[in-house]
Design a protein around this motif. Structure first.
Motif, PDB file in Angstrom:
ATOM      1  N   PRO A 362       0.843  -1.206   0.000  1.00 32.79           N
ATOM      2  CA  PRO A 362       0.000   0.000   0.000  1.00 32.79           C
ATOM      3  C   PRO A 362       0.874   1.251   0.000  1.00 32.79           C
ATOM      4  O   PRO A 362       1.919   1.292   0.661  1.00 32.79           O
ATOM      5  CB  PRO A 362      -0.798  -0.120   1.301  1.00 32.79           C
ATOM      6  CG  PRO A 362      -0.696  -1.566   1.698  1.00 32.79           C
ATOM      7  CD  PRO A 362       0.635  -2.028   1.212  1.00 32.79           C
ATOM      8  N   PHE A 363       0.454   2.281  -0.738  1.00 32.79           N
ATOM      9  CA  PHE A 363       1.244   3.511  -0.847  1.00 32.79           C
ATOM     10  C   PHE A 363       0.435   4.695  -0.347  1.00 32.79           C
ATOM     11  O   PHE A 363      -0.623   5.008  -0.886  1.00 32.79           O
ATOM     12  CB  PHE A 363       1.668   3.743  -2.298  1.00 32.79           C
ATOM     13  CG  PHE A 363       2.585   4.921  -2.466  1.00 32.79           C
ATOM     14  CD1 PHE A 363       3.924   4.826  -2.129  1.00 32.79           C
ATOM     15  CD2 PHE A 363       2.114   6.130  -2.954  1.00 32.79           C
ATOM     16  CE1 PHE A 363       4.780   5.900  -2.276  1.00 32.79           C
ATOM     17  CE2 PHE A 363       2.953   7.220  -3.103  1.00 32.79           C
ATOM     18  CZ  PHE A 363       4.297   7.101  -2.763  1.00 32.79           C
ATOM     19  N   THR A 364       0.910   5.324   0.655  1.00 34.45           N
ATOM     20  CA  THR A 364       0.372   6.463   1.411  1.00 34.45           C
ATOM     21  C   THR A 364      -0.796   6.040   2.308  1.00 34.45           C
ATOM     22  O   THR A 364      -1.630   5.223   1.934  1.00 34.45           O
ATOM     23  CB  THR A 364      -0.071   7.662   0.533  1.00 34.45           C
ATOM     24  OG1 THR A 364      -1.262   7.371  -0.160  1.00 34.45           O
ATOM     25  CG2 THR A 364       1.035   8.080  -0.410  1.00 34.45           C
ATOM     26  N   PHE A 365      -0.806   6.643   3.486  1.00 38.41           N
ATOM     27  CA  PHE A 365      -1.835   6.330   4.481  1.00 38.41           C
ATOM     28  C   PHE A 365      -3.200   6.856   4.035  1.00 38.41           C
ATOM     29  O   PHE A 365      -4.222   6.208   4.242  1.00 38.41           O
ATOM     30  CB  PHE A 365      -1.445   6.939   5.834  1.00 38.41           C
ATOM     31  CG  PHE A 365      -0.090   6.511   6.305  1.00 38.41           C
ATOM     32  CD1 PHE A 365       0.144   5.199   6.705  1.00 38.41           C
ATOM     33  CD2 PHE A 365       0.976   7.405   6.340  1.00 38.41           C
ATOM     34  CE1 PHE A 365       1.397   4.795   7.147  1.00 38.41           C
ATOM     35  CE2 PHE A 365       2.231   7.016   6.772  1.00 38.41           C
ATOM     36  CZ  PHE A 365       2.441   5.703   7.176  1.00 38.41           C
ATOM     37  N   SER A 366      -3.204   8.037   3.410  1.00 35.85           N
ATOM     38  CA  SER A 366      -4.482   8.639   3.013  1.00 35.85           C
ATOM     39  C   SER A 366      -5.187   7.783   1.966  1.00 35.85           C
ATOM     40  O   SER A 366      -6.392   7.537   2.074  1.00 35.85           O
ATOM     41  CB  SER A 366      -4.260  10.055   2.473  1.00 35.85           C
ATOM     42  OG  SER A 366      -3.388  10.051   1.358  1.00 35.85           O
ATOM     43  N   ARG A 367      -4.445   7.325   0.950  1.00 34.20           N
ATOM     44  CA  ARG A 367      -5.064   6.511  -0.098  1.00 34.20           C
ATOM     45  C   ARG A 367      -5.556   5.184   0.477  1.00 34.20           C
ATOM     46  O   ARG A 367      -6.638   4.708   0.127  1.00 34.20           O
ATOM     47  CB  ARG A 367      -4.080   6.268  -1.241  1.00 34.20           C
ATOM     48  CG  ARG A 367      -4.685   5.483  -2.397  1.00 34.20           C
ATOM     49  CD  ARG A 367      -3.674   5.147  -3.477  1.00 34.20           C
ATOM     50  NE  ARG A 367      -3.408   6.293  -4.341  1.00 34.20           N
ATOM     51  CZ  ARG A 367      -2.224   6.881  -4.464  1.00 34.20           C
ATOM     52  NH1 ARG A 367      -1.200   6.442  -3.756  1.00 34.20           N
ATOM     53  NH2 ARG A 367      -2.052   7.898  -5.290  1.00 34.20           N
ATOM     54  N   THR A 368      -4.756   4.586   1.358  1.00 35.83           N
ATOM     55  CA  THR A 368      -5.144   3.298   1.954  1.00 35.83           C
ATOM     56  C   THR A 368      -6.417   3.447   2.774  1.00 35.83           C
ATOM     57  O   THR A 368      -7.326   2.611   2.702  1.00 35.83           O
ATOM     58  CB  THR A 368      -4.010   2.744   2.828  1.00 35.83           C
ATOM     59  OG1 THR A 368      -2.793   2.703   2.061  1.00 35.83           O
ATOM     60  CG2 THR A 368      -4.332   1.342   3.308  1.00 35.83           C
ATOM     61  N   MET A 391       3.694   2.034   2.749  1.00 35.96           N
ATOM     62  CA  MET A 391       4.776   2.979   2.479  1.00 35.96           C
ATOM     63  C   MET A 391       4.204   4.386   2.592  1.00 35.96           C
ATOM     64  O   MET A 391       3.445   4.830   1.740  1.00 35.96           O
ATOM     65  CB  MET A 391       5.361   2.755   1.087  1.00 35.96           C
ATOM     66  CG  MET A 391       6.571   3.606   0.784  1.00 35.96           C
ATOM     67  SD  MET A 391       7.321   3.172  -0.804  1.00 35.96           S
ATOM     68  CE  MET A 391       8.820   4.181  -0.736  1.00 35.96           C
ATOM     69  N   GLY A 392       4.547   5.072   3.663  1.00 36.38           N
ATOM     70  CA  GLY A 392       3.965   6.386   3.929  1.00 36.38           C
ATOM     71  C   GLY A 392       4.479   7.469   3.018  1.00 36.38           C
ATOM     72  O   GLY A 392       3.768   8.415   2.693  1.00 36.38           O
ATOM     73  N   THR A 402      -3.437   0.905   9.371  1.00 32.59           N
ATOM     74  CA  THR A 402      -2.335  -0.049   9.332  1.00 32.59           C
ATOM     75  C   THR A 402      -2.625  -1.128   8.289  1.00 32.59           C
ATOM     76  O   THR A 402      -3.765  -1.293   7.844  1.00 32.59           O
ATOM     77  CB  THR A 402      -2.126  -0.733  10.692  1.00 32.59           C
ATOM     78  OG1 THR A 402      -3.254  -1.584  10.970  1.00 32.59           O
ATOM     79  CG2 THR A 402      -1.955   0.289  11.810  1.00 32.59           C
ATOM     80  N   THR A 403      -1.606  -1.883   7.942  1.00 32.05           N
ATOM     81  CA  THR A 403      -1.792  -2.995   7.006  1.00 32.05           C
ATOM     82  C   THR A 403      -2.753  -4.023   7.580  1.00 32.05           C
ATOM     83  O   THR A 403      -3.518  -4.655   6.833  1.00 32.05           O
ATOM     84  CB  THR A 403      -0.439  -3.649   6.683  1.00 32.05           C
ATOM     85  OG1 THR A 403       0.417  -2.683   6.058  1.00 32.05           O
ATOM     86  CG2 THR A 403      -0.613  -4.821   5.733  1.00 32.05           C
TER      87      THR A 403
END
Length: 454
Positions: A362-368, A391-392, A402-403
């Motif tokens: 996953p790329f960026t916390f906001s998108r996730t 990956m923040g 979190t994942t």
């Protein structure tokens, strides 16, 4: 100081984050023009290997002393404001420019600057188009977000008046470019931490299209794209899609070997040629139509497009075959948005494999956080799902995501906190007839390289 003047006067140009997909091609072009460059980055990557191979010194880790002696500094928009090199450059009075400003400088030097934009498919279409034009001796320059196999680089300097470039909407950076021809592939909800609403996103694409001096080539099947073009006038408007209303349309779509598209190309309602592609997935029908329509606008013939496009095997990190381990094919892909994961995994499932493994970073916390359910749905297309830490990159995790939150939504999925642990799990579980896809726009491809020992 204007960037034109800064480049003219600079004896040493320093790139902060030189290994980034958007930074690398600009560095390659400046280097080819005789400029002395240095760079820094925080993570080893394949792009850094190519940069070093050109003789450009790269420092790992970003420290204030790295910019000492530089006459100009270029930085990526992904940097946090407190980056020590960026802070030191601004405090010392060195002319400092975000990469889009340098990008814009390049685009002003061509009479036919083609800006390929859209939420999905930019690198593939930019690469396809560059491939067709290079293969038919149009000698374009190119700035691409992935490696073009035909040249082995992200950036190319040609001798014609054509520049093919990938125009990214992130933080409106594409509005710093000067396009003569804009190509709009699609508009989907992404970078919402910046745009906030779909209307704002569409408004930015409208501005980009309106900046075009000659033509807008657009997806006539995508409603968001059509909405964004309302009010855009005084350009040649050329549509592509699968519906009959489009100037360039695909009919009778089929698949060779279950995955590689072929179709009848119609232009203004007239049958032209049967087009065959060597990249998998139905989404590449639209990508190829965009590339063909643009190449023909530049003067290529239908026959030239047909001949060249079948030899295009994909851009770097776009369904890129890396090797085989224990009878399993290992492929890497840049897909990092749910819509991209869906089309990539759907294409993979149509291929002749026993099991499809999705190894996703996953790329960026906001998108996730924003697309959590959509990510889970798309990844569930695969037979097996393995996740890494998020990956923040440019963000701080203020979202509490979190994942584990993603893994909880995907039955049977597993996740690990390091790449070696992921690679070890894969080595123990993949087997004959499997397809393993490393997915994401970060450095997830390193897992494949660990497995393959390359």
């Amino acid at each position: 100081m204007l960037i034109d003047e800064a480049i003219k006067n600079a004896k040493r140009i320093h790139f902060i984050g030189i290994g980034g997909s958007g930074m690398c091609p600009l560095a390659e072009i400046l280097h080819s023009q005789g400029h002395y460059l240095t760079g820094s980055d925080n993570n080893e990557s394949d792009t850094l290997k190519r940069i070093r191979a050109l003789g450009i010194p790269v420092t790992m880790g970003q420290k204030a002393e790295n910019i000492v002696g530089a006459d100009m500094v270029v930085y990526t928009a992904a940097l946090l404001p407190d980056n020590p090199e960026l802070v030191a450059a601004k405090e010392s009075g060195i002319p400092t420019f975000e990469r889009s400003k340098l990008f814009g400088y390049f685009t002003r030097n061509y009479d036919r600057c083609i800006g390929v934009c859209g939420t999905h498919g930019k690198t593939t279409v930019t690469s396809m188009l560059s491939h067709i034009l290079i293969d038919n001796n149009f000698d374009p320059s190119a700035i691409i977000g992935g490696k073009l196999p035909l040249t082995g680089t992200n950036g190319r300097v040609g001798k014609s008046d054509i520049l093919v470039c990938e125009a990214c909407e992130y933080k409106d950076t594409f509005l710093d470019l000067t396009p003569d021809i804009s190509v709009i592939l699609n508009i989907d909800r992404d970078h919402m931490e910046y745009f906030k609403t779909l209307e704002n996103l569409e408004a930015s694409f409208r501005k980009f299209a309106d900046m075009s001096t000659k033509a807008v080539i657009y997806n006539g099947d995508d409603q968001n794209t059509l909405d964004s073009l309302v009010g855009v006038e005084s350009k040649e408007m050329i549509s592509f899609g699968t519906s009959e209303k489009c100037a360039y349309s695909a009919k009778n779509v089929g698949f060779n070997n279950g995955a590689f598209p072929c179709y009848d190309l119609y232009i203004n309602g007239q049958l032209q040629e049967r087009i065959e592609l060597s990249v998998p997935g139905e989404h590449n029908v639209l990508n190829s139509l965009a590339a063909i329509a643009t190449a023909m606008y530049c003067g290529a013939t239908v026959e030239q497009c047909k001949k060249s496009i079948i030899t295009f095997k994909g851009a770097g990190r776009r369904f890129e075959f890396l090797g085989t381990y224990n009878g399993a094919d290992i492929v890497d892909d840049y897909a990092h948005h749910p819509a991209e994961l869906e089309v990539t995994l759907s294409a993979a499932k149509k291929m002749d494999y026993k099991r499809v493994w999705a190894v996703f970073q996953p790329f960026t916390f906001s998108r996730t956080k924003l697309h959590l359910d959509a990510f889970a749905k798309a990844l569930s297309i695969a037979d097996n799902v393995v996740l890494t830490e998020i990956m923040g990159s440019r963000e701080i995790n203020t979202y509490g995501i979190t994942t584990q939150d993603l893994a909880d939504e995907i039955p049977g999925s597993v996740w690990f906190d390091t790449f070696p642990k992921v690679a070890d799990y894969l080595k123990k579980n993949i087997g004959e007839g499997d397809l393993v896809l490393t997915l994401g726009c970060g450095d997830v491809y390193k897992i494949a390289k660990i497995v393959l020992d390359i």
